[in-house]
Design a protein around this motif. Structure first.
Motif, PDB file in Angstrom:
ATOM      1  N   ALA A 429       0.663  -1.315   0.141  1.00  0.00           N
ATOM      2  CA  ALA A 429      -0.643   0.413  -0.613  1.00  0.00           C
ATOM      3  C   ALA A 429       0.947   1.291   0.293  1.00  0.00           C
ATOM      4  CB  ALA A 429      -0.616  -0.174   1.192  1.00  0.00           C
ATOM      5  N   LYS A 430       1.736   1.109   0.631  1.00  0.00           N
ATOM      6  CA  LYS A 430       2.611   1.960   1.084  1.00  0.00           C
ATOM      7  C   LYS A 430       3.308   2.984  -0.359  1.00  0.00           C
ATOM      8  CE  LYS A 430       6.654   4.316   3.497  1.00  0.00           C
ATOM      9  NZ  LYS A 430       7.841   3.842   3.716  1.00  0.00           N
ATOM     10  N   ASP A 431       3.583   1.801  -1.577  1.00  0.00           N
ATOM     11  CA  ASP A 431       4.482   2.398  -2.445  1.00  0.00           C
ATOM     12  C   ASP A 431       3.685   2.205  -4.029  1.00  0.00           C
ATOM     13  OD1 ASP A 431       6.861   2.762  -1.235  1.00  0.00           O
ATOM     14  OD2 ASP A 431       7.416   0.544  -1.564  1.00  0.00           O
ATOM     15  N   LYS A 432       2.099   1.660  -3.259  1.00  0.00           N
ATOM     16  CA  LYS A 432       1.329   1.691  -4.558  1.00  0.00           C
ATOM     17  C   LYS A 432       1.814   0.416  -5.533  1.00  0.00           C
ATOM     18  CE  LYS A 432      -2.009   4.647  -5.270  1.00  0.00           C
ATOM     19  NZ  LYS A 432      -2.901   6.269  -5.577  1.00  0.00           N
ATOM     20  N   LYS A 433       2.131  -0.219  -5.300  1.00  0.00           N
ATOM     21  CA  LYS A 433       2.790  -1.772  -5.870  1.00  0.00           C
ATOM     22  C   LYS A 433       1.790  -2.645  -5.637  1.00  0.00           C
ATOM     23  CE  LYS A 433       6.761   0.180  -7.579  1.00  0.00           C
ATOM     24  NZ  LYS A 433       6.981   1.079  -8.662  1.00  0.00           N
ATOM     25  N   ALA A 434       1.629  -3.486  -6.764  1.00  0.00           N
ATOM     26  CA  ALA A 434       0.950  -4.694  -7.174  1.00  0.00           C
ATOM     27  C   ALA A 434       1.982  -6.008  -6.550  1.00  0.00           C
ATOM     28  CB  ALA A 434      -0.312  -4.917  -7.431  1.00  0.00           C
ATOM     29  N   TYR A 469       5.693 -10.848 -10.440  1.00  0.00           N
ATOM     30  CA  TYR A 469       5.661  -9.223 -11.880  1.00  0.00           C
ATOM     31  C   TYR A 469       5.697  -8.547 -10.659  1.00  0.00           C
ATOM     32  CZ  TYR A 469       5.818 -11.466 -16.106  1.00  0.00           C
ATOM     33  OH  TYR A 469       5.809 -12.704 -17.243  1.00  0.00           O
ATOM     34  N   GLU A 470       5.684  -7.398 -10.643  1.00  0.00           N
ATOM     35  CA  GLU A 470       5.167  -5.788 -10.260  1.00  0.00           C
ATOM     36  C   GLU A 470       4.410  -4.919 -11.072  1.00  0.00           C
ATOM     37  OE1 GLU A 470       8.303  -3.651  -7.293  1.00  0.00           O
ATOM     38  OE2 GLU A 470       8.018  -1.978  -9.463  1.00  0.00           O
ATOM     39  N   LEU A 471       3.905  -4.195 -10.603  1.00  0.00           N
ATOM     40  CA  LEU A 471       2.993  -4.128 -11.110  1.00  0.00           C
ATOM     41  C   LEU A 471       2.522  -2.254 -10.395  1.00  0.00           C
ATOM     42  CD1 LEU A 471       1.552  -6.860 -11.307  1.00  0.00           C
ATOM     43  CD2 LEU A 471      -0.859  -5.430 -12.705  1.00  0.00           C
ATOM     44  N   SER A 472       2.518  -1.271 -10.802  1.00  0.00           N
ATOM     45  CA  SER A 472       2.946   0.270 -10.852  1.00  0.00           C
ATOM     46  C   SER A 472       0.800   0.294 -10.057  1.00  0.00           C
ATOM     47  CB  SER A 472       3.319   0.969 -11.192  1.00  0.00           C
ATOM     48  OG  SER A 472       4.980   0.574 -11.139  1.00  0.00           O
ATOM     49  N   LEU A 473       0.221   0.410  -9.667  1.00  0.00           N
ATOM     50  CA  LEU A 473      -0.833   1.371  -9.403  1.00  0.00           C
ATOM     51  C   LEU A 473      -0.640   3.339  -9.306  1.00  0.00           C
ATOM     52  CD1 LEU A 473      -1.476  -0.769  -6.588  1.00  0.00           C
ATOM     53  CD2 LEU A 473      -1.965  -1.039  -9.126  1.00  0.00           C
ATOM     54  N   GLY A 474      -1.926   3.743 -10.112  1.00  0.00           N
ATOM     55  CA  GLY A 474      -2.338   5.160 -10.027  1.00  0.00           C
ATOM     56  C   GLY A 474      -2.991   5.527 -10.371  1.00  0.00           C
ATOM     57  N   GLY A 475      -3.785   6.372  -9.628  1.00  0.00           N
ATOM     58  CA  GLY A 475      -4.800   7.347 -10.120  1.00  0.00           C
ATOM     59  C   GLY A 475      -4.785   7.602 -11.254  1.00  0.00           C
ATOM     60  N   GLY A 476      -6.259   8.754 -12.189  1.00  0.00           N
ATOM     61  CA  GLY A 476      -6.690   9.213 -13.111  1.00  0.00           C
ATOM     62  C   GLY A 476      -6.537   8.749 -14.327  1.00  0.00           C
ATOM     63  N   GLN A 477      -6.548   7.060 -14.432  1.00  0.00           N
ATOM     64  CA  GLN A 477      -6.571   6.922 -15.546  1.00  0.00           C
ATOM     65  C   GLN A 477      -8.037   6.353 -16.655  1.00  0.00           C
ATOM     66  OE1 GLN A 477      -2.761   5.228 -16.174  1.00  0.00           O
ATOM     67  NE2 GLN A 477      -2.890   7.256 -15.390  1.00  0.00           N
ATOM     68  N   LYS A 478      -7.407   6.080 -17.276  1.00  0.00           N
ATOM     69  CA  LYS A 478      -8.930   6.176 -18.685  1.00  0.00           C
ATOM     70  C   LYS A 478      -8.608   4.646 -19.088  1.00  0.00           C
ATOM     71  CE  LYS A 478      -9.876  10.754 -19.728  1.00  0.00           C
ATOM     72  NZ  LYS A 478     -10.073  11.928 -20.866  1.00  0.00           N
ATOM     73  N   ASP A 479     -10.342   4.134 -19.125  1.00  0.00           N
ATOM     74  CA  ASP A 479     -10.246   3.338 -20.533  1.00  0.00           C
ATOM     75  C   ASP A 479      -9.852   3.299 -21.491  1.00  0.00           C
ATOM     76  OD1 ASP A 479     -12.737   3.815 -21.701  1.00  0.00           O
ATOM     77  OD2 ASP A 479     -13.586   2.505 -19.402  1.00  0.00           O
ATOM     78  N   ARG A 480     -10.093   2.680 -22.607  1.00  0.00           N
ATOM     79  CA  ARG A 480      -9.751   1.983 -23.996  1.00  0.00           C
ATOM     80  C   ARG A 480     -10.682   3.209 -24.552  1.00  0.00           C
ATOM     81  NH1 ARG A 480      -8.973  -3.134 -27.269  1.00  0.00           N
ATOM     82  NH2 ARG A 480     -11.686  -2.827 -27.381  1.00  0.00           N
ATOM     83  N   SER A 481     -11.861   3.232 -23.968  1.00  0.00           N
ATOM     84  CA  SER A 481     -13.153   3.833 -24.865  1.00  0.00           C
ATOM     85  C   SER A 481     -12.631   5.613 -23.887  1.00  0.00           C
ATOM     86  CB  SER A 481     -14.219   3.495 -24.647  1.00  0.00           C
ATOM     87  OG  SER A 481     -14.537   3.842 -23.156  1.00  0.00           O
ATOM     88  N   GLY A 482     -11.800   6.049 -23.380  1.00  0.00           N
ATOM     89  CA  GLY A 482     -11.560   7.403 -22.539  1.00  0.00           C
ATOM     90  C   GLY A 482     -12.536   8.166 -21.154  1.00  0.00           C
ATOM     91  N   GLU A 483     -13.400   6.738 -21.345  1.00  0.00           N
ATOM     92  CA  GLU A 483     -13.708   6.413 -19.687  1.00  0.00           C
ATOM     93  C   GLU A 483     -13.012   6.655 -19.276  1.00  0.00           C
ATOM     94  OE1 GLU A 483     -17.336   7.677 -19.304  1.00  0.00           O
ATOM     95  OE2 GLU A 483     -16.990   7.541 -21.649  1.00  0.00           O
ATOM     96  N   ALA A 484     -13.193   7.432 -18.346  1.00  0.00           N
ATOM     97  CA  ALA A 484     -12.557   8.096 -16.762  1.00  0.00           C
ATOM     98  C   ALA A 484     -12.799   6.097 -15.298  1.00  0.00           C
ATOM     99  CB  ALA A 484     -12.602   8.907 -15.571  1.00  0.00           C
TER     100      ALA A 484
END
Length: 728
Positions: A429-434, A469-484
């Motif tokens: 949670a601290k580093d926002k990694k999965a 694997y390491e996944l970096s997590l974040g906000g402000g993302q949109k899906d392929r259709s452009g929806e938030a």
């Protein structure tokens, strides 16, 4: 997770470095003397088992070494503690017994004149937690609850395979936690009732939610297309006939392969629901992000997918939007790396999808099929068929396809369906990694050199021993259709973090992957306080499967547990500061199964396993003890090491403790029965009780200027004391 039961699967293993040094939870360069009190925390690893006796045991020879700021060293030896075997009776109930819809044992009549209950040898997921308000145990310790999966039954009494044919189960065990030593003792056990949700299908891994419920799983879904063509091609008929004790029962594949949520009340009673809106596929497990809304999954099998779910409301998984990932590769080395694009499959509620199932929908109600490429038909290849298919969605069936045939529909929309053996998932949670375990990086993840597959998104270098694997997590993302996407925890990139080392020839024990590295990672669990990723193996490339501790800051690795040869390490759960004690829950299943040890050593090992594990019929539920909590580390600190000090301030104004502490990044636990609050910040722990004028700081008494009290449902605490604690 069981290897040999899944068709068209080759089972191999991953690898990684040994002895592990963990940096301090509070680094030495921190500004204050209190923060400098702990210089480093190191897992001191154990050697691989040597000889037939060790290879037939579950044990640890590891320890945790804490170095304080003044150079003082404290060593905490680890030990493996068995809670019970799956064949044991706890409070009158056999732990791993399979039960029917009426809660009665399902009988194995395969051996003439000797009917016995079916009992699992395959305990899997654990969730250990405390329910506020639960009555004390008969032993006088803290009452805890433990939910445990029993994934399958390897064989019947006649020695024939019973995998998938007999309904699986979960147990709820009331645990006594000794208040002085932290030792865990099972007191009573009951089977969780799934009759309200059509029974439980092959429950693999699981997790504990931020709101203290257990998320179970149902993996390896029955292929609804194959079932409709020929019901004997799946396990479904045997499963439902055994569960309902009715040989005329047909069953519906769309009743199964969902995430199951188990809630436990203060009377230690369990209730279960299936979350149909989280999609239907081969659920290894579901893991919820700190927002209480975003959910990640393992999808076990070949040609599987990376899914994400975002709930409409926090702590409520009954409605939300399901997404599938597109892998956009940037590197092929060391497991590969990629950017992730998310494709929305749609929104649904559990009730909506359950209503579709109740209509009696079949595969052919959702899709048209062709046996060759045709106009309007999408060409896909996914688990469970593993074959190239040509499908067209029937009008108005988008929602049914998205949530009942999630993988096929996602592939039709362009999501990547080439992952292989996607297993455990956990969060930093601290580093926002999965972190996600891919047990075998091969087959569909390799380059399609023949050009035979519909797409070739993933074309990474083969590592049969697997990759974490390491996944970096974040906000402000949109899906392929452009929806938030309404989440601040959306995976944006994915890359190999730990990868195995395949051997060109077996060693003397039969290992085909380096024995001092992780092989075929499966279970994952993360400790925020220790900055440590725990990894459990399900390896066909190691003679013995291990549990490892990997420090994400230093990249060092330690072997901390060895399971019997042929057994899988399961049920991994890092439990932090539970009433001042920490644990790593860890089970083992099917000891002696699918051994790769060469003769004559194999015969000697098997003889020892038979003696230790009831002729290979028993799995084990247990835990690694001795892992120090932050409170224990602080309490063991020498006075001169700079431990935190609090004086009694004159400021007696009161502040809302939970709100203030969480805003400062501290963890707050409430124990309602004795009105106790535990605040953990770095290596420091503050314990207090409502109505008292003293508190415990790192185990030492502190006088307060005014009593702690309730006001408008909140615990109010002296602000002057909090200010001093926050600066430690």
């Amino acid at each position: 997770m069981k290897r040999k039961r899944i068709p068209n699967k080759k089972w191999a293993a991953p690898v990684l470095g040994l002895a592990l040094v963990l940096p301090a939870a509070l680094p030495a360069q921190a500004a204050t003397p209190a923060q400098a009190a702990v210089k480093s925390i190191e897992f001191v690893g154990m050697n691989a088992p040597a000889g037939a006796q060790q290879m037939a045991q579950v044990y640890t020879g590891a320890s945790v070494k804490v170095t304080y700021g003044d150079g003082t060293v404290k060593t905490f030896p680890l030990a493996y503690k068995q809670l019970f075997k799956s064949t044991d009776s706890v409070g009158g109930t056999i732990a791993g017994v399979s039960v029917d819809a009426n809660g009665k044992p399902i009988m194995d009549t395969s051996a003439p004149n000797n009917p016995v209950p079916y009992v699992s040898d395959a305990p899997d997921a654990n969730s250990l937690f405390q329910v506020p308000g639960m009555s004390p145990t008969s032993l006088g310790g803290n009452p805890l609850s433990l939910v445990t999966h029993y994934e399958y039954i390897t064989s019947n009494n006649a020695g024939d395979s019973a995998y998938g044919l007999v309904p699986a189960s979960m147990s709820l065990t009331k645990i006594d936690q000794n208040k002085t030593t932290g030792e865990l003792t099972p007191v009573e056990l009951q089977k969780v009732d799934f009759s309200g949700v059509d029974g439980l299908w092959i429950p693999c891994n699981g997790s504990l939610t931020p709101w203290n419920t257990h998320l179970g799983s149902e993996e390896y879904e029955a292929d609804a297309r194959a079932y409709e063509a020929d019901p004997t091609q799946t396990y479904l008929s045997s499963f439902v006939q055994n569960y309902y004790q009715d040989t005329t029962k047909k069953g519906n594949p769309y009743d199964y392969n969902y995430i199951v949520e188990v809630s436990v009340d203060q009377d230690n009673k369990a209730s279960a629901v299936k979350h149909y809106s989280l999609g239907r596929f081969s659920h290894e497990l579901a893991k919820v992000a700190p927002d209480g809304k975003t959910v990640y999954f393992g999808d076990d099998g070949g040609n599987t997918m990376l899914f994400m779910y975002v709930a409409d409301k926090a702590q409520d998984l009954s409605a939300g939007t399901l997404y599938a990932a597109k892998w956009i590769q940037t590197s092929a080395a060391n497991g590969g790396s990629a950017n992730l694009e998310w494709i929305s499959l749609g929104h649904a509620t559990d009730d909506e999808i359950r209503a579709e199932i109740d209509k009696g929908l079949t595969f052919s109600d959702i899709f048209e099929t062709s046996d060759k490429p045709a106009d309007g038909f999408a060409t896909i290849k996914t688990y469970p068929s593993g074959k190239t298919e040509y499908l067209k969605l029937k009008p108005g069936m988008e929602k049914a396809a998205a949530f009942l045939e999630s993988r096929r529909y996602a592939a039709m929309l362009g999501a990547t369906s080439e992952f292989n053996k996607m297993e455990g998932v956990t969060l930093n949670a601290k580093d926002k990694k999965a972190y996600i375990a891919m047990s075998y990086v091969e087959k569909s993840m390799e380059k399609d050199s023949k050009g035979a597959d519909p797409v070739d998104d993933i074309h990474v270098d083969k590592i049969s021993s697997g990759v974490t694997y390491e996944l970096s997590l974040g906000g402000g993302q949109k899906d392929r259709s452009g929806e938030a996407i309404a989440s601040d925890y959306v995976p944006q990139t994915m890359k190999g973090l730990l990868w195995g080392e395949d051997l060109s020839a077996p060693d003397a024990k039969g290992d085909t992957a380096a024995d001092d590295k992780v092989a075929n990672p499966d279970n994952l669990s993360y400790s925020e306080q220790l900055r440590t990723l725990f990894i459990g193996e399900d390896s066909g490339m190691h003679a013995n499967n291990y549990v490892w501790a990997y420090n994400i800051d230093t990249g060092k690795l330690s072997r901390i547990l060895s399971t019997p040869s042929g057994a899988e390490a399961t049920g991994l759960q890092a439990v932090e500061d539970l009433n001042g004690f920490s644990y790593v829950m860890s089970n083992l299943q099917h000891p002696g199964d699918e051994m790769i040890v060469p003769d004559p050593l194999k015969t000697e090992v098997l003889n020892n396993i038979d003696a230790n594990f009831n002729n290979r019929k028993s799995g084990v539920v247990g835990y690694v003890s001795g892992i120090p909590s932050m409170e224990q580390i602080a309490a063991a600190a020498p006075e001169e090491s700079g431990g935190g000090q609090i004086s009694s301030p004159a400021d007696d104004s009161l502040i809302p403790l939970r709100d203030t502490a969480q805003a400062a990044g501290a963890k707050v636990d409430w124990h309602g029965k004795n009105k106790e609050v535990v605040v953990t910040k770095g290596t420091h722990t503050l314990r207090l009780n409502v109505g008292e004028k003293t508190a415990l700081l790192d185990g030492k008494s502190v006088s307060l200027p005014v009593v702690t009290q309730f006001s408008k449902g909140k615990v109010m605490f002296p602000s002057g004391v909090w200010d001093q604690f926050a600066k430690l």
